[in-house]
Enzyme design. Structure first.
Site, PDB file in Angstrom:
ATOM      1  N   SER A 190      30.931  41.963  41.599  1.00 42.35           N
ATOM      2  CA  SER A 190      30.809  42.544  42.944  1.00 42.35           C
ATOM      3  C   SER A 190      29.940  43.794  42.956  1.00 42.35           C
ATOM      4  O   SER A 190      29.896  44.550  41.979  1.00 42.35           O
ATOM      5  CB  SER A 190      32.198  42.943  43.463  1.00 42.35           C
ATOM      6  OG  SER A 190      33.042  41.829  43.530  1.00 42.35           O
ATOM      7  N   HIS A 207      39.000  43.359  47.991  1.00 41.37           N
ATOM      8  CA  HIS A 207      39.560  42.596  46.870  1.00 41.37           C
ATOM      9  C   HIS A 207      40.924  43.137  46.445  1.00 41.37           C
ATOM     10  O   HIS A 207      41.830  42.371  46.138  1.00 41.37           O
ATOM     11  CB  HIS A 207      38.587  42.599  45.690  1.00 41.37           C
ATOM     12  CG  HIS A 207      37.364  41.769  45.942  1.00 41.37           C
ATOM     13  ND1 HIS A 207      37.411  40.418  46.164  1.00 41.37           N
ATOM     14  CD2 HIS A 207      36.050  42.108  46.037  1.00 41.37           C
ATOM     15  CE1 HIS A 207      36.189  39.944  46.362  1.00 41.37           C
ATOM     16  NE2 HIS A 207      35.327  40.964  46.297  1.00 41.37           N
TER      17      HIS A 207
END
Lengths: 444, 444, 444, 444
Positions: free
Chosen positions: B304, B380
């Protein structure tokens, strides 16, 4: 035609459904008490529930599926009570609105007025098969309402939710015919509510001939379950009796020679969706599809039962029925026993009185709210249809005779006038009717 | 696999969509003023509207589609005002509740607190293509909110509606690959928000190799529009840089040899569905599907971006950043200009400080609400993932260097721990992180 | 799963088929004499036919569809004669080959030896629905062969063509279940040739339970017509009687608990494809599909009728049947009348003799070609199966008793040994049989 | 529309195909010598092969797929020799026919004249993906024919087989548009043979606008491979140049306003199906589909290249070309270099001569067989089209100028006259042409 992406979407949905069905056996074993399920439901509404909502929702619905009637009521009571509105927060929102009325404070008030069960229902819907489970839950709930009116608040929330989810924009109309999968067709047999389908051969007679059509609404989340369906006969003229339409031996008409489409049976399929109205959308869309396919169709009409007529007439006569002259009353005596007489002469003699009584039933008999007493009439008139014709001896089956002395009616869907009729009916209760029907009111 | 009924449903939906598109040309000609459209909307909410809702809803949405930005604002203002709550009825409901607080009166209050525009939106959805039009309408609305905060009440109602309609229970996950229709694929190209897809060849590199996967959520009412999609690389180990994953020339791994599934890009597609969260459902479901298909997969992890890191670090340093020793500060100077230095030695020297700064960014830097300042981290961690590893030099593209000095991170989705992590995060803001990440906080 | 392109292909095919069916009514009116059709057929083979073959082929097949039995024979005679080989050209090719034998001249000879009707059949296949029409034509042809053996050359050409067209590479195996369209299912009912399906409920009992399967071969050009299907029961052990498998009330076994797949009925559907063998392909592919889906399945076996046993035994006994001792002969007398006796004791007494006779029927009784006299045995042994067990009293239905004194057998498909068994059978007629079956031959 | 059964069939086929593709990696490893493959092929033709044909056929085709060019030739030689006709059996059949000529003995002769490789090919087709493999095999074979003419017998057998398998009755026409799967579209890009498609944007310009259509033939056994496709432009009038049709910026015409359908590109896709003619079927069927969908279309016409014109003209001029007067010859000199001159005056001056030359090229220049020398002309005239117009400067691309001095032509498909035109052409070579074209032959 491009099946492509959607075909795939639905292959996926359907496979999901199949796996669900296959797992049902296993599901059968796990059980939980209502109290345990209520605790799970609290959990599902908590932070924890957000992370694993799907699994938790499944657990709850599976456990619910094994509840006895008593256990369900414990759960329903919790929905009505514990999962209701939060009075403290609501009070605060009321005060804020009172202090400064605005769209913002009104909205806050609206949101705080939402009972917690609504969010619970939305999260239960995360489970595979969740929508069907919630529809089933409402079926159970409806059967308890009479005994426990306090549960009506729960019902109203489900109605609110289903109205949104089953918005007509999400429904798909599908033709049902002899190439439809058997597991759908058996539901058509099971759900037919007006003129029962006896067996697969009877079903085939309603689907396969060139002058028969059937259409149903489906919802993607209930893909194997029709929501409502309508059966259509293509004819030359407006029919005045159901018998010939359903006859076993019958030369079919070539579809292109038809001028009239007759909606002769409309059946809702899901008890749990009671009160979520699809019928008028279906009729109008089917009329449009038929017209597109068969441009020579000119008339869209029903052949409808008159379920309350015999009972109403009996009551009227018991009450004296001043509008019924002695001669008419005498003529009608012949129909008293089984709804009809086998004697041709007596029958002929009773006809004018029967016609007059029927016209009165539709045009003058009113509910407290000023609407016709006949529920089928309310449905079609509410859709904007017009009462086109009264058909004496239209349904001479035992049921037809018992319910309505054999009377049937045609409601005409004139697409040009639907809106006007509907508006007049909605605002004033005005019943659109053909001149001949009005005329029948009067004694000649 | 049974495509049967659903395949048919969706053939139908899709054909409907195609006809719509073909008619757009004609639609282009008819225009109406906002005032005329507002009158039509009143009509749609009236009795008249019930009878011919579909046609009226179409007229409104077609006219809306031709509005200029100014005309839209006139319409939005009407939504916020004229189609708001009815204060008289609301007052009455408040009084009734105050007089006798109960679930029934609370429900009445809730219903009367619903602004009229909600029902209007539901009726607009009757139009073919209505859902898409309403999603588009919100896209327009969002772009005006800053200038006209009074419209936020309208936005909140749309969010409420969309949250119900786009309930995860109605979404379908579909694999996107090289056999997907081109008009869907071009949307994947257009919507990719993390690592831009340059052209069809670049797209093919992300879809066709044996070690690549892509999945998207679809909704039946927007069948040709992905809602959100995730791109996955199958690898042996957890990758520490994006470059090799996206390389043009690359020997693919046989899928069965993979042990790790890397979610390296997640993109929302519909601006008009902003804030309706699908991402965590998608990641979890994709993880399940992959595991079922490839049982040897052991690790589900992201690679990410860290979009706010460079900006945060710059601010910190401007503010003194006591936690940063003078030595570290000096080492970081080398990265100042373009986010990175070309000098290998300087880069090596800066690494420990960069790692420490990144650990601090994730573990210590907090929003006012006590959450990490990094939006991707919030997403997340909020899903229950754990911050697994900080990858220095993970993204050395100009964008990566500028935004985060090249830093990327892996978030680990350990299906066993997701729920616990999520709960701790949701309740206390606790950031689940691997020991090595925690250790990096401290000066050795 | 990707339905995409193929879904579309078949939507197209299917729509074509539907239009055909709808046009049948109109077709009904046009008729032509056989002579006119023969002239059209000449035309279709000419240059003119090339340009408008599809239309001409349709005309011919439509006219043919209205032929009386007599008219068909006129047409068939023309196929056998007029549309036969061209003797002049064939003579020339023979001479060329004789003068210089080579692959080239042999090929020429092969081509010139092709009767004109083969090209005619290929061109008739251009018509929409042509393949079905040609299959139907062969059905008619087969029924006339006995009376007109000269037509056998026509039949052989159709067989040649169909063998090529219905090559297994073009067939698709499909599971038939309760979600299969009704018009396919009614064909399953109609075509079941071994254990008749009484009605839709009986059909459902063979399709819907968790331990039942049904698979069929389809060909894209006959998409709504199964070619052959096999019904399968999933059981723990090898069953020794058909009754329990077909019982109306029966607790189903969970599929995962099954160890044995029993092929209990295989039916060809298309008379016009007689002699084009699909059966062994179907059994093997179904075995593979089942094994993939249910890896715990260990045994693939049939439960098969023994159609010629009673007749054979009667003949043997009439001929003296030296192999049958007087004791055995006496015991068997009890079965003479209806194939079985109701007397338990007599039945028990007859069992050893019946077993011995059955073993002899399978292992010793041979056709002129040295193969077993039982046609079902020839089919399964020819596929490489092994005669696994003789089941006395396996089928006590009137038909079972009359045909085989109630005897059934199991043929075992051991995928490892199929090839070897087949080869031995094909080359020497060797019958693979379990030791117990061999042992039954001998008098103890 | 009923996707039902066929959708399922094809889901099945497609899944089969996908599994095949996924296995290709593994396949890569196993190799066998041509001799080993030939032995396997003998096996496949033996009894043994009957029992496990599918597996054996797969082994052979997989091994073949890894052959080098040299190894292929060893295999092809075996096909031509070892797997040829059996001379002993053929001799016997010839003798039998000679002794008693009849349809029966002729048929026997025909059958014995069939080389063994035909049965081998049919058995190879049992393998999953077999049809594609055989088509690929022919592609290889074609490339070797020039060097090894003895292999032509093998080619002729493949042609014979493919002609039967790819009978038009088994083909499905499908519209190709922007919703077609990408893996099909990339083949359209790759196979376009007339006016190259540069990239995906160029492709979209040919598929997506309202006045563009594309259709392809597919075969169920090659479901992901178009066989042939045609690109269509909908226009008001017959176009006289390709440039405007392919222009990047172009206001599209509403489909309903079109009167003319222009087939501007037809491309065969499978080299291995060379000589199996689908083109005329496709044009006619597409014309019918378009007419059904857009009843206002009146004209079906091509805009076609004239590939051999420049070469022919050069040769003619080299040979003196008496038909070309000195004035015309001088005017044409201007075109000599690049096929065209940039000088407007010279171009105008050359036009009459160019027109005359073109008319002569089509109407007078003949092959040895008495047909036009232009291959595109032979195709369309053979289909029954008429040479409608010669378009000077129709294709001013470098390729167009070099091949044909920019000349293009329109062939008109007048559905009423196709058959007559075709017949006249087939029998006498007569070229149907518009009067203006004939007139252009003559010097004014």
């Amino acid at each position: 035609m491009n099946v492509g992406m959607l075909g795939e979407l639905f292959a996926t949905i359907s496979e999901r459904g199949r796996r669900l069905i296959e797992r049902r056996g296993e599901i059968g074993r796990r059980t939980r008490t209502p109290e345990a399920v209520i605790a799970l439901a609290e959990d599902l509404l908590s932070h924890r529930g957000e992370a694993s909502g799907t699994a938790r929702a499944s657990e709850i619905l599976q456990a619910y599926a094994h509840f006895s009637a008593e256990e369900r009521i414990v759960f329903f009571d919790a929905l009505a009570g514990r999962f209701g509105v939060d009075p403290v927060r609501l009070k605060r929102a009321i005060d804020a609105y009172a202090a400064a009325p605005s769209e913002e404070t009104a909205q806050e008030l609206h949101l705080e007025g939402e009972p917690r069960r609504q969010e619970l229902f939305r999260r239960l819907n995360l489970a595979p098969g969740g929508t069907q489970s919630l529809v089933d839950m409402r079926t159970h709930l409806l059967s308890t309402l009479k005994a426990r009116p306090a549960l009506e608040v729960v019902d109203r929330d489900l109605v609110h939710l289903f109205t949104s989810w089953f918005n007509r924009g999400f429904l798909v109309v599908k033709r049902i015919d002899w190439t439809t999968p058997a597991h759908i067709l058996e539901k058509i047999i099971a759900y037919e509510a007006v003129h029962a389908i006896r067996d697969w051969d009877d079903l085939r007679r309603r689907l396969q001939p060139a002058d028969r059509r059937c259409f149903a609404f489906f919802h993607p989340a209930l893909a194997d379950e029709p929501l409502i369906f309508v059966e259509v006969a293509l004819t030359r003229d407006i029919p005045d009796a159901i018998g010939p339409l359903l006859a076993a031996e019958r030369p079919p008409l070539a579809a292109r020679e038809a001028r009239t489409a007759v909606f002769y049976s409309i059946s809702n399929c899901q008890t749990g969706l009671k009160g979520i109205s699809f019928g008028h959308f279906l009729i109008k869309q089917v009329a449009e599809e038929l017209k597109k396919d068969l441009p020579d169709l000119e008339i869209f009409v029903t052949l409808s039962p008159v379920p309350g007529f015999a009972r109403w007439l009996k009551t009227e006569r018991g009450d004296g029925a001043a509008w019924l002259g002695p001669e008419d009353a005498a003529a009608l005596d012949a129909l008293a026993a089984d709804g009809m007489t086998a004697d041709e002469d007596l029958r002929r003699a009773a006809s004018p009185a029967l016609m007059r009584a029927a016209a009165r039933y539709f045009l003058e008999a009113k509910t407290a709210g000023g609407r016709p007493v006949d529920p089928v009439a309310r449905f079609h008139l509410g859709n904007g249809a017009r009462l086109e014709r009264i058909d004496l001896f239209g349904d001479v089956s035992p049921k037809g005779l018992a319910e309505s002395h054999g009377v049937m009616v045609n409601y005409l869907y004139d697409l040009e006038r639907i809106e006007k009729n509907h508006e007049a009916y909605a605002e004033t209760g005005f019943v659109a009717a053909a001149p001949a029907v009005r005329k029948a009111l009067k004694k000649d």
